[in-house]
Design a protein around this motif. Structure first.
Motif, PDB file in Angstrom:
ATOM      1  N   GLU A 193      -6.665   2.456   0.536  1.00 38.60           N
ATOM      2  CA  GLU A 193      -5.171   2.571   0.504  1.00 38.60           C
ATOM      3  C   GLU A 193      -4.345   2.430   1.328  1.00 38.60           C
ATOM      4  OE1 GLU A 193      -2.371   5.855  -1.715  1.00 38.60           O
ATOM      5  OE2 GLU A 193      -4.609   6.234  -2.059  1.00 38.60           O
ATOM      6  N   ALA A 194      -4.741   2.742   2.535  1.00 40.37           N
ATOM      7  CA  ALA A 194      -4.197   2.637   3.905  1.00 40.37           C
ATOM      8  C   ALA A 194      -3.878   1.133   4.206  1.00 40.37           C
ATOM      9  CB  ALA A 194      -4.980   3.305   5.090  1.00 40.37           C
ATOM     10  N   GLU A 195      -5.022   0.396   3.952  1.00 32.16           N
ATOM     11  CA  GLU A 195      -4.797  -1.033   4.133  1.00 32.16           C
ATOM     12  C   GLU A 195      -3.818  -1.725   3.104  1.00 32.16           C
ATOM     13  OE1 GLU A 195      -9.149  -3.188   5.508  1.00 32.16           O
ATOM     14  OE2 GLU A 195      -9.222  -1.837   3.769  1.00 32.16           O
ATOM     15  N   ALA A 196      -4.025  -1.144   1.844  1.00 29.28           N
ATOM     16  CA  ALA A 196      -2.836  -1.645   0.862  1.00 29.28           C
ATOM     17  C   ALA A 196      -1.439  -1.327   1.068  1.00 29.28           C
ATOM     18  CB  ALA A 196      -3.400  -0.825  -0.466  1.00 29.28           C
ATOM     19  N   HIS A 197      -1.387  -0.087   1.815  1.00 33.03           N
ATOM     20  CA  HIS A 197       0.376   0.418   2.275  1.00 33.03           C
ATOM     21  C   HIS A 197       0.538  -0.706   3.270  1.00 33.03           C
ATOM     22  CE1 HIS A 197       1.588   3.585   0.091  1.00 33.03           C
ATOM     23  NE2 HIS A 197       0.296   4.010  -0.292  1.00 33.03           N
ATOM     24  N   ALA A 198      -0.300  -0.863   4.330  1.00 34.11           N
ATOM     25  CA  ALA A 198       0.015  -1.767   5.216  1.00 34.11           C
ATOM     26  C   ALA A 198       0.294  -3.202   4.760  1.00 34.11           C
ATOM     27  CB  ALA A 198      -1.256  -1.820   6.355  1.00 34.11           C
ATOM     28  N   ARG A 199      -0.367  -3.855   3.986  1.00 33.90           N
ATOM     29  CA  ARG A 199      -0.163  -5.112   3.176  1.00 33.90           C
ATOM     30  C   ARG A 199       0.911  -4.867   2.576  1.00 33.90           C
ATOM     31  NH1 ARG A 199      -4.461  -8.595   2.352  1.00 33.90           N
ATOM     32  NH2 ARG A 199      -2.853  -9.921   1.456  1.00 33.90           N
ATOM     33  N   ALA A 200       1.151  -4.057   1.904  1.00 30.29           N
ATOM     34  CA  ALA A 200       2.450  -4.204   1.034  1.00 30.29           C
ATOM     35  C   ALA A 200       3.715  -4.332   2.051  1.00 30.29           C
ATOM     36  CB  ALA A 200       2.437  -2.570   0.160  1.00 30.29           C
ATOM     37  N   LEU A 201       3.766  -3.436   3.166  1.00 31.86           N
ATOM     38  CA  LEU A 201       4.736  -3.270   3.949  1.00 31.86           C
ATOM     39  C   LEU A 201       4.915  -4.777   4.341  1.00 31.86           C
ATOM     40  CD1 LEU A 201       7.162  -1.998   5.457  1.00 31.86           C
ATOM     41  CD2 LEU A 201       5.196  -1.275   7.145  1.00 31.86           C
ATOM     42  N   GLU A 202       3.687  -5.420   4.713  1.00 34.48           N
ATOM     43  CA  GLU A 202       3.864  -6.831   5.379  1.00 34.48           C
ATOM     44  C   GLU A 202       4.640  -7.602   4.283  1.00 34.48           C
ATOM     45  OE1 GLU A 202      -0.085  -8.000   6.115  1.00 34.48           O
ATOM     46  OE2 GLU A 202      -0.442  -6.547   8.007  1.00 34.48           O
TER      47      GLU A 202
ATOM     48  N   ALA B  11       6.760  -6.888   2.033  1.00 33.70           N
ATOM     49  CA  ALA B  11       8.013  -6.636   1.694  1.00 33.70           C
ATOM     50  C   ALA B  11       8.909  -6.874   2.838  1.00 33.70           C
ATOM     51  CB  ALA B  11       8.079  -4.857   1.860  1.00 33.70           C
ATOM     52  N   VAL B  12       8.498  -6.965   4.177  1.00 32.51           N
ATOM     53  CA  VAL B  12       9.119  -7.425   5.293  1.00 32.51           C
ATOM     54  C   VAL B  12       9.050  -9.039   5.190  1.00 32.51           C
ATOM     55  CG1 VAL B  12       9.014  -7.999   7.847  1.00 32.51           C
ATOM     56  CG2 VAL B  12       8.502  -5.810   6.925  1.00 32.51           C
ATOM     57  N   GLU B  13       8.070  -9.765   4.808  1.00 25.67           N
ATOM     58  CA  GLU B  13       7.948 -11.112   4.860  1.00 25.67           C
ATOM     59  C   GLU B  13       9.052 -12.016   3.878  1.00 25.67           C
ATOM     60  OE1 GLU B  13       6.964 -14.395   6.414  1.00 25.67           O
ATOM     61  OE2 GLU B  13       5.895 -12.685   7.247  1.00 25.67           O
TER      62      GLU B  13
ATOM     63  N   ILE C  63       6.963  -3.613  -5.320  1.00 22.92           N
ATOM     64  CA  ILE C  63       7.984  -3.635  -4.294  1.00 22.92           C
ATOM     65  C   ILE C  63       9.170  -4.201  -4.927  1.00 22.92           C
ATOM     66  CG2 ILE C  63       8.538  -4.834  -2.181  1.00 22.92           C
ATOM     67  CD1 ILE C  63       5.459  -5.410  -1.548  1.00 22.92           C
ATOM     68  N   SER C  64      10.221  -3.319  -4.530  1.00 22.27           N
ATOM     69  CA  SER C  64      11.660  -3.499  -5.017  1.00 22.27           C
ATOM     70  C   SER C  64      12.376  -4.491  -4.310  1.00 22.27           C
ATOM     71  CB  SER C  64      12.468  -2.537  -5.700  1.00 22.27           C
ATOM     72  OG  SER C  64      12.650  -1.714  -4.449  1.00 22.27           O
ATOM     73  N   TYR C  65      13.281  -5.088  -4.661  1.00 20.89           N
ATOM     74  CA  TYR C  65      14.280  -6.132  -3.805  1.00 20.89           C
ATOM     75  C   TYR C  65      15.505  -5.961  -4.425  1.00 20.89           C
ATOM     76  CZ  TYR C  65       9.792  -8.169  -2.527  1.00 20.89           C
ATOM     77  OH  TYR C  65       8.238  -8.468  -2.180  1.00 20.89           O
TER      78      TYR C  65
ATOM     79  N   ASN D  77      11.984 -17.547  -4.032  1.00 25.62           N
ATOM     80  CA  ASN D  77      11.681 -17.308  -2.702  1.00 25.62           C
ATOM     81  C   ASN D  77      11.264 -15.948  -2.244  1.00 25.62           C
ATOM     82  OD1 ASN D  77      11.064 -18.318  -0.103  1.00 25.62           O
ATOM     83  ND2 ASN D  77      13.141 -17.706   0.438  1.00 25.62           N
ATOM     84  N   ILE D  78      12.275 -14.994  -2.957  1.00 27.48           N
ATOM     85  CA  ILE D  78      11.731 -13.389  -2.855  1.00 27.48           C
ATOM     86  C   ILE D  78      10.797 -13.180  -3.560  1.00 27.48           C
ATOM     87  CG2 ILE D  78      12.834 -11.099  -3.196  1.00 27.48           C
ATOM     88  CD1 ILE D  78      14.173 -12.807  -0.699  1.00 27.48           C
TER      89      ILE D  78
END
Length: 374
Positions: free
Chosen positions: A15-24, A26-28, A68-70, A84-85
């Motif tokens: 789950e920690a890896e999943a949160h880190a990837r999700a943040l990546e 969201a930023v990307e 992830i919301s935009y 693209n988003i």
């Protein structure tokens, strides 16, 4: 501003890896700069993608699902920027796949989707109940007269729609304009004889400066719809045509050149999203996809997920017709009927052409097989 959300499958173990990837992601997908230098205030609070939920995947792939919301402000009023988003640079990553999405009211207003959808196609074809039938003109290399002759035979047999093969373009054996007129006339003549309302759907896929020209030519010549390949001409072409009130013809989508978007379970898009939700956002009214058990590798579950994506509630976006094809034979019709019932447009090409001694009779056999319950 209101926000829309995308759910991604992420192939990690914890789950920690999943949160880190999700943040990546969201930023990307939004600011594309390191998270620690994202400007405070509007950019951080509104523009930056926001992790809404992360939970374990529910199928054999394992991994995790991240929602992830935009912000609507991320896209302005641009459909391609919207895509693209949804999956821009992150589409280049391994073990990352778009599974589904939830629209905001603003997105529904910006991109109203299909002009006709399932109900509109039914009304235009006069088939209020039961499945709709489509056949295809092929192969490439036949003359215009030969293709028009096939179109006439299909129409005499009562097929609802007769489309070009996706390989028919502007070849010297059958130039687009010549074929358009000949097939439209041939089907019109057959309809006068039979009382049917068979519709011709030419393939307008072509160079950028010709695709729209062919679309308007098809309308002016009396075609009842157009077919294009979004993965070749671009995802905004069908949306542009669907949004033009003066065009107002049904749009059929062909899957050629798009297979790499779905054929692996850990990259690209889910079948449900790519052939269902995305097509509706593009303004497509009917979507052709490879049927299970044919010459392609789609499973029954994947195909039924496409049917679901074509009909699932997307607010103002109309449901569209799924059109399974590719290796559909008469022997497999009971199986198709069991899977799809009345919910699809059955696309049968080669199996009808095989019955060249009496194509109209073969068409009637097809209709009896899929429109009569056992």
């Amino acid at each position: 501003m209101a926000r829309f959300s995308v759910t991604y499958w992420i192939g990690v173990e914890t789950e920690a890896e999943a949160h880190a990837r999700a943040l990546e992601i969201a930023v990307e997908q939004t600011v594309e700069i390191p998270r620690d230098i994202v400007p405070a205030g509007y950019v951080e609070d509104e523009i930056l993608g926001r992790i809404e939920a992360v939970h374990p995947g529910a199928d054999e792939r394992g991994g995790f699902l991240a929602e992830i919301s935009y912000s609507e402000d991320d896209i302005g009023d641009d459909f391609l920027q919207f895509l693209n988003i949804v999956f821009g640079n992150s589409s280049i990553r391994r073990d990352t796949r778009v599974e589904t999405m939830t629209l905001s009211l603003g997105i529904e207003d910006l991109f109203p989707g299909p002009r006709f959808g399932t109900q509109g196609i039914r009304e235009r074809s006069g088939v209020s109940q039961g499945p709709i039938l489509m056949s295809a003109l092929k192969p490439v290399g036949l003359s215009t007269a030969e293709l028009a002759g096939l179109a006439r035979q299909f129409a005499l047999g009562g097929m609802d729609y007769v489309k070009d093969d996706h390989g028919l373009a502007n070849q010297k054996t059958s130039p687009f304009a010549e074929r358009l007129k000949a097939c439209t006339d041939a089907i019109g003549d057959a309809n006068v004889k039979t009382g049917f309302a068979t519709t011709y759907v030419p393939n307008i896929t072509g160079p950028a400066d010709q695709t729209f020209e062919r679309a308007w030519m098809a309308k002016e010549m009396g075609a009842g719809g157009v077919m294009l390949a979004p993965s070749l001409v671009g995802f905004d072409v069908s949306r542009t045509l669907a949004a033009d009130p003066n065009f107002a013809l049904p749009i059929v989508s062909h899957p050629t050149f798009g297979g790499t978007n779905v054929i692996t379970p850990t990259t690209g898009f889910s079948h449900r999203f790519f052939y269902g939700i995305l097509q509706r956002l593009m303004g497509v009214d009917a979507v052709i996809y490879p049927n299970f058990g044919g010459r392609f590798s789609f499973s029954r579950d994947e195909c039924l997920s496409i049917v679901d994506g074509c009909a699932t509630d997307l607010g103002k976006l109309k449901p569209i017709l799924p059109a399974p094809g590719g290796g559909m034979t008469f022997a497999r019709l009971p199986e198709m009927r069991d899977a799809y019932g009345d919910t699809v447009m059955y696309l049968v090409g080669g199996a009808l052409l095989r019955e060249k001694a009496d194509i109209p009779a073969a068409c009637r056999t097809l209709a009896d097989a899929v429109r009569t319950r056992s």
